[in-house]
Write a protein that holds these residues in place. Structure first.
Motif, short mmCIF file in Angstrom:
data_model
loop_
_atom_site.label_atom_id
_atom_site.label_comp_id
_atom_site.label_asym_id
_atom_site.label_seq_id
_atom_site.Cartn_x
_atom_site.Cartn_y
_atom_site.Cartn_z
N ALA A 72 0.83 -1.20 0.00
CA ALA A 72 0.00 0.00 0.00
C ALA A 72 0.86 1.26 0.00
CB ALA A 72 -0.93 -0.01 1.21
N ALA A 73 1.97 1.22 0.73
CA ALA A 73 2.87 2.37 0.75
C ALA A 73 3.44 2.65 -0.63
CB ALA A 73 3.99 2.14 1.76
N ASP A 74 3.76 1.59 -1.36
CA ASP A 74 4.26 1.76 -2.72
C ASP A 74 3.22 2.44 -3.62
OD1 ASP A 74 6.59 0.48 -1.99
OD2 ASP A 74 5.99 -1.47 -2.78
N ALA A 75 1.94 2.26 -3.28
CA ALA A 75 0.85 2.86 -4.06
C ALA A 75 0.42 4.22 -3.52
CB ALA A 75 -0.34 1.91 -4.10
N GLY A 76 1.13 4.73 -2.51
CA GLY A 76 0.84 6.06 -2.00
C GLY A 76 -0.10 6.12 -0.83
N TYR A 77 -0.33 4.97 -0.14
CA TYR A 77 -1.20 4.95 1.02
C TYR A 77 -0.40 4.66 2.28
CZ TYR A 77 -5.62 5.35 -1.46
OH TYR A 77 -6.68 5.83 -2.20
N GLY A 78 -0.56 5.51 3.29
CA GLY A 78 0.15 5.34 4.54
C GLY A 78 -0.81 5.04 5.69
N VAL A 79 -0.23 4.55 6.79
CA VAL A 79 -1.02 4.18 7.96
C VAL A 79 -1.28 5.41 8.82
CG1 VAL A 79 -1.07 2.77 10.05
CG2 VAL A 79 -0.08 1.85 7.95
N THR A 80 -2.56 5.68 9.08
CA THR A 80 -2.92 6.80 9.96
C THR A 80 -3.31 6.33 11.35
OG1 THR A 80 -5.20 6.75 9.15
CG2 THR A 80 -3.67 8.20 8.00
N SER A 81 -3.64 5.06 11.49
CA SER A 81 -4.00 4.50 12.79
C SER A 81 -3.76 3.01 12.74
CB SER A 81 -5.48 4.78 13.11
OG SER A 81 -5.91 4.04 14.23
N LEU A 82 -3.28 2.43 13.85
CA LEU A 82 -3.12 0.99 13.93
C LEU A 82 -3.28 0.56 15.38
CD1 LEU A 82 -0.58 -1.21 12.01
CD2 LEU A 82 -1.29 -1.79 14.33
N ARG A 83 -4.27 -0.30 15.61
CA ARG A 83 -4.49 -0.85 16.94
C ARG A 83 -4.45 -2.37 16.86
NH1 ARG A 83 -9.71 1.80 19.60
NH2 ARG A 83 -8.89 0.78 21.49
N ALA A 84 -4.04 -2.99 17.94
CA ALA A 84 -3.95 -4.45 18.01
C ALA A 84 -4.76 -4.93 19.21
CB ALA A 84 -2.50 -4.90 18.12
N PHE A 85 -5.45 -6.07 19.05
CA PHE A 85 -6.37 -6.55 20.06
C PHE A 85 -6.10 -8.01 20.39
CE2 PHE A 85 -8.49 -3.15 17.73
CZ PHE A 85 -8.94 -2.34 18.77
N ASP A 86 -6.22 -8.34 21.67
CA ASP A 86 -5.99 -9.70 22.15
C ASP A 86 -7.30 -10.48 22.08
OD1 ASP A 86 -4.68 -11.88 23.14
OD2 ASP A 86 -4.65 -11.19 25.22
N ALA A 87 -7.69 -10.82 20.84
CA ALA A 87 -8.93 -11.54 20.63
C ALA A 87 -8.78 -13.05 20.82
CB ALA A 87 -9.48 -11.25 19.23
N PHE A 88 -7.55 -13.50 21.07
CA PHE A 88 -7.28 -14.93 21.28
C PHE A 88 -6.32 -15.10 22.47
CE2 PHE A 88 -7.97 -13.99 16.82
CZ PHE A 88 -8.96 -14.86 16.46
N PRO A 89 -6.75 -14.74 23.69
CA PRO A 89 -5.84 -14.82 24.84
C PRO A 89 -5.28 -16.21 25.04
CG PRO A 89 -7.84 -13.60 25.41
CD PRO A 89 -8.08 -14.21 24.06
N MET A 90 -4.08 -16.26 25.58
CA MET A 90 -3.33 -17.48 25.88
C MET A 90 -2.78 -18.18 24.63
SD MET A 90 -3.23 -17.52 29.08
CE MET A 90 -3.88 -16.13 29.99
N THR A 91 -3.09 -17.64 23.46
CA THR A 91 -2.50 -18.14 22.23
C THR A 91 -1.62 -17.04 21.65
OG1 THR A 91 -4.06 -17.32 20.56
CG2 THR A 91 -4.73 -19.26 21.85
N HIS A 92 -0.88 -17.38 20.57
CA HIS A 92 -0.01 -16.36 19.97
C HIS A 92 -0.76 -15.47 18.98
CE1 HIS A 92 0.12 -19.46 16.76
NE2 HIS A 92 0.35 -18.45 15.96
#
Length: 445
Positions: free
Chosen positions: A411-431
């Motif tokens: 996406a960056a190569d196409a001119g799109y950058g990240v404006t927000s990124l969040r990560a969530f523990d939707a699978f606790p105790m696993t990787h």
């Protein structure tokens, strides 16, 4: 949320390994190792005689005795289990699950530490993958999702296997062997309450797929599924013969936007953490801020969860097109969109020949894109097709940080950058970890 089989114990097929190239087997050999940092996949890294060893059941900073479980004298790396802890991490705890440990159930990776530290380990993995593969310096943290008990009692869907003698259990890590279990601590209490895990199933049953819906109703389906031929009965009876897997009803709540019910196959894909669907829909809507009259493309749309809420947001003057490859999910999704004339859901094999024509036929322009691909990610072609349509923003929901990072670089190569990124523990105790990235054209907020 697409109808892929993510997070249900059905991983991608592994390529057969060249045993001759591995040399003499080292399986069973014990090594004393100093554990370095965490790596993606539920293990930590150590080194022995210049070779990397991926060690499960360990934590960063520990000194352990590890038993090799895979690899030989010619292997580029080894796999091993920590079978004795010589110097323990302050974050180590006795596992509350009696089935977690070397040679036992392979479902969880981090029962030997807290849910809080499990999120810290996942945070390190996400940061490393983003920096190495996309050049993105991320200072966020993996966040808890409401609905579990310190990492336990959250999983609402699980496929249990059966031993040759009919005992229900779960598979060992990287194995088809089944470990009989009387309980699984990460499943919701309703599953244990069925008594299924103490029963012996009938001959010929290889497993049981269990789903618990938003109302706490339990559906258990014997595997393999046996479809009997139609007996010439009513249309409803004939349909039951053709597809014996029932639907369940799942409810998604979004603050300020109300509740919506979704019909989904008991064996179809649904986020298995009870708080995940609402959390992800809320994040996508809050970040994209869809406006009345906008055109939205929802890729890998599953049964239409994002599609429906986006349709509410753009109103009757807007348009939302969902594309999904699974026929059962499309059928269910079309029913879920009843009463939303501005929304449609169609079957399309995204990334294969001709899928772009479905977009051209359904939307005159694309203002927003939501994509929630399988674990392998969207890939260069799909990212290129999306960005070429110049949407004002893209929401990428990802269950694999490496695939996400790779696609963000496209996406960056196409001119799109990240404006927000969040990560969530939707699978606790696993990787496993879920990330939601918002992209916009570079230079635009």
């Amino acid at each position: 949320m697409s109808a892929r089989q993510r997070g249900r114990g059905r991983g991608d097929r592994r390529r057969p390994r060249n045993r001759a190239a591995q040399g003499d087997s080292l399986v069973g050999q014990r090594l004393t190792l100093d554990i370095e940092d965490v790596a993606q996949g539920g293990h930590c890294v150590a080194r022995h005689d210049g070779r990397v060893v991926f060690v499960r059941h360990s934590l960063p900073g520990e000194r352990v005795v590890a038993e090799v479980t895979d690899g030989g004298t010619g292997s580029r790396f080894l796999r091993a289990d920590a079978v004795e802890i010589l110097t323990a991490s302050p974050e180590r705890r006795p596992s509350p699950c009696v089935y977690a440990g070397p040679g036992l159930c392979g479902g969880c990776d981090w029962q030997h530490t807290s849910a809080r530290f499990g999120r810290e380990l996942k945070t390190r993995v996400v940061r490393e993958q983003l920096q190495r593969l996309a050049g993105i310096e991320w200072d966020g943290e993996v966040e808890a999702v409401p609905g579990d008990e310190e990492g336990q009692r959250w999983r609402t869907r699980v496929e249990f296997a059966a031993t040759p003698r009919g005992r229900i259990g779960l598979r060992r890590h990287r194995s088809h062997d089944v470990v009989p279990v009387d309980d699984c601590l990460i499943t919701v209490p309703e599953i244990a309450a069925t008594g299924l895990l103490g029963e012996v199933v009938e001959t010929g049953v290889t497993g049981v797929d269990v789903a618990v819906d938003s109302a706490g109703e339990v559906v258990a389906i014997d595997l393999p599924i046996r479809r009997s031929s139609s007996g010439g009965g009513s249309a409803a009876e004939d349909a039951a013969h053709r597809d014996p897997v029932p639907n369940v009803t799942e409810t998604v709540h979004v603050a300020g936007r109300g509740d919506r019910d979704f019909a989904v196959s008991a064996r179809g894909f649904w986020q298995v953490h009870p708080g995940a669907a609402s959390t992800f829909v809320t994040e996508v809507l809050d970040r994209l801020r869809p406006q009345p009259g906008e055109r939205v493309l929802d890729l890998y749309s599953g049964v239409g969860v994002f599609t429906a809420f986006l349709a509410d947001a753009v109103g009757t003057d807007g348009r939302v097109l969902g594309l999904e490859g699974d026929a059962r999910a499309v059928q269910d999704g079309q029913g879920n969109l009843a009463g939303l004339p501005q929304a449609s859901l169609q079957r399309a094999d995204i990334g294969r020949d001709g899928w772009q024509s479905a977009i051209d036929d359904g939307l005159d322009t694309v203002d927003l894109v939501v994509l929630d691909p399988p674990r392998t990610g969207a890939g260069r072609e799909v990212i290129g097709e999306i960005t070429a349509r110049q949407p004002r923003a893209i929401a990428y929901v990802a269950c694999d940080p490496a695939a996400l990072a790779r696609d963000l670089s496209y996406a960056a190569d196409a001119g799109y950058g990240v404006t927000s990124l969040r990560a969530f523990d939707a699978f606790p105790m696993t990787h496993h970890v879920e990330c939601i990235a918002i992209l916009s054209r570079v230079g635009e907020s």
